[in-house]
Motif scaffolding. Structure first.
Motif, PDB file in Angstrom:
ATOM      1  N   PRO A   1       0.819  -1.207   0.000  1.00 19.09           N
ATOM      2  CA  PRO A   1       0.000   0.000   0.000  1.00 19.09           C
ATOM      3  C   PRO A   1       0.859   1.267   0.000  1.00 19.09           C
ATOM      4  O   PRO A   1       1.965   1.266   0.532  1.00 19.09           O
ATOM      5  N   VAL A   2       0.334   2.308  -0.613  1.00 20.29           N
ATOM      6  CA  VAL A   2       0.979   3.620  -0.616  1.00 20.29           C
ATOM      7  C   VAL A   2       0.151   4.534   0.278  1.00 20.29           C
ATOM      8  O   VAL A   2      -1.063   4.643   0.099  1.00 20.29           O
ATOM      9  N   ASP A   3       0.793   5.156   1.241  1.00 17.30           N
ATOM     10  CA  ASP A   3       0.127   6.152   2.087  1.00 17.30           C
ATOM     11  C   ASP A   3       0.038   7.442   1.270  1.00 17.30           C
ATOM     12  O   ASP A   3       1.015   8.193   1.157  1.00 17.30           O
ATOM     13  N   ILE A   4      -1.107   7.664   0.662  1.00 19.47           N
ATOM     14  CA  ILE A   4      -1.275   8.774  -0.281  1.00 19.47           C
ATOM     15  C   ILE A   4      -1.043  10.121   0.392  1.00 19.47           C
ATOM     16  O   ILE A   4      -0.372  10.992  -0.167  1.00 19.47           O
ATOM     17  N   GLU A   5      -1.575  10.303   1.590  1.00 16.58           N
ATOM     18  CA  GLU A   5      -1.407  11.589   2.282  1.00 16.58           C
ATOM     19  C   GLU A   5       0.066  11.856   2.587  1.00 16.58           C
ATOM     20  O   GLU A   5       0.567  12.958   2.357  1.00 16.58           O
ATOM     21  N   ALA A   6       0.776  10.854   3.080  1.00 14.26           N
ATOM     22  CA  ALA A   6       2.200  11.022   3.403  1.00 14.26           C
ATOM     23  C   ALA A   6       3.003  11.253   2.129  1.00 14.26           C
ATOM     24  O   ALA A   6       3.913  12.090   2.105  1.00 14.26           O
ATOM     25  N   ARG A   7       2.672  10.522   1.085  1.00 11.79           N
ATOM     26  CA  ARG A   7       3.383  10.685  -0.193  1.00 11.79           C
ATOM     27  C   ARG A   7       3.169  12.092  -0.728  1.00 11.79           C
ATOM     28  O   ARG A   7       4.097  12.744  -1.214  1.00 11.79           O
ATOM     29  N   ALA A   8       1.934  12.572  -0.682  1.00 15.78           N
ATOM     30  CA  ALA A   8       1.622  13.924  -1.167  1.00 15.78           C
ATOM     31  C   ALA A   8       2.405  14.973  -0.383  1.00 15.78           C
ATOM     32  O   ALA A   8       2.970  15.903  -0.962  1.00 15.78           O
ATOM     33  N   ALA A   9       2.459  14.811   0.928  1.00 19.13           N
ATOM     34  CA  ALA A   9       3.147  15.789   1.779  1.00 19.13           C
ATOM     35  C   ALA A   9       4.645  15.809   1.527  1.00 19.13           C
ATOM     36  O   ALA A   9       5.287  16.858   1.634  1.00 19.13           O
ATOM     37  N   SER A  10       5.215  14.658   1.151  1.00 22.38           N
ATOM     38  CA  SER A  10       6.670  14.590   0.990  1.00 22.38           C
ATOM     39  C   SER A  10       7.129  14.759  -0.459  1.00 22.38           C
ATOM     40  O   SER A  10       8.324  14.729  -0.724  1.00 22.38           O
TER      41      SER A  10
END
Length: 158
Positions: free
Chosen positions: A38-47
């Motif tokens: 799984p990809v943590d979309i919120e964390a990916r977006a923030a980083s």
């Protein structure tokens, strides 16, 4: 919708979440990029690093992205993702052409990338733009399935 025109432009702050959603969708396919779900979309977006990121946009949808990670040694390392329904429609070519121009404008002497050895379409696209194979990393990536995949290193002198 997949025949609609698209534009390439530098990523902006508002692109963070759509970039992460595209990244997660490509990761779900489990065969084109190193990241698997799984990809943590919120964390990916923030980083997400926006500097050096180009996006392909059709209407209001991001259908492709390319990031150039700059090295202090004068080269850039490319990572690219294109939505499945937009592959084979010129998005990858447009992103690569824009990336090469971007890199030249910044005085880079080379672009490099790694691609899975089985990704024939991507390898053909990179070759079309003059990238050449520079090496192979055997069994470089351990996949969630336990398989070990080779990576082909490619480069383009600018």
């Amino acid at each position: 919708m997949a025949d609609a025109p698209f534009q390439i432009h530098p990523a902006q702050d508002g692109d963070r979440l759509p970039l992460a959603v595209l990244f997660a969708a490509v990761a779900e396919e489990r065969d084109g990029i190193a990241t698997e779900p799984p990809v943590d979309i919120e964390a990916r977006a923030a980083s997400w690093t926006l500097d050096g990121t180009l996006v392909a946009v059709a209407g209001a949808e991001i259908v492709g992205s390319l990031h150039i990670e700059l090295s202090r040694h004068g080269f850039g390392e490319i990572g690219m993702a294109v939505a499945r329904e937009w592959r084979g429609r010129g998005v990858g070519s447009a992103l690569l052409a824009a990336a090469i121009e971007w890199a030249r404008e910044r005085g880079l002497h080379k672009l490099s990338l790694a691609v899975f050895a089985h990704n024939d379409a991507a390898i053909a696209l990179y070759r079309k733009f003059g990238f050449v194979e520079e090496g192979r990393r055997v069994k470089q990536y351990r996949r969630a399935s336990g398989e070990l995949w080779d990576a082909v290193d490619m480069g383009l002198l600018l």
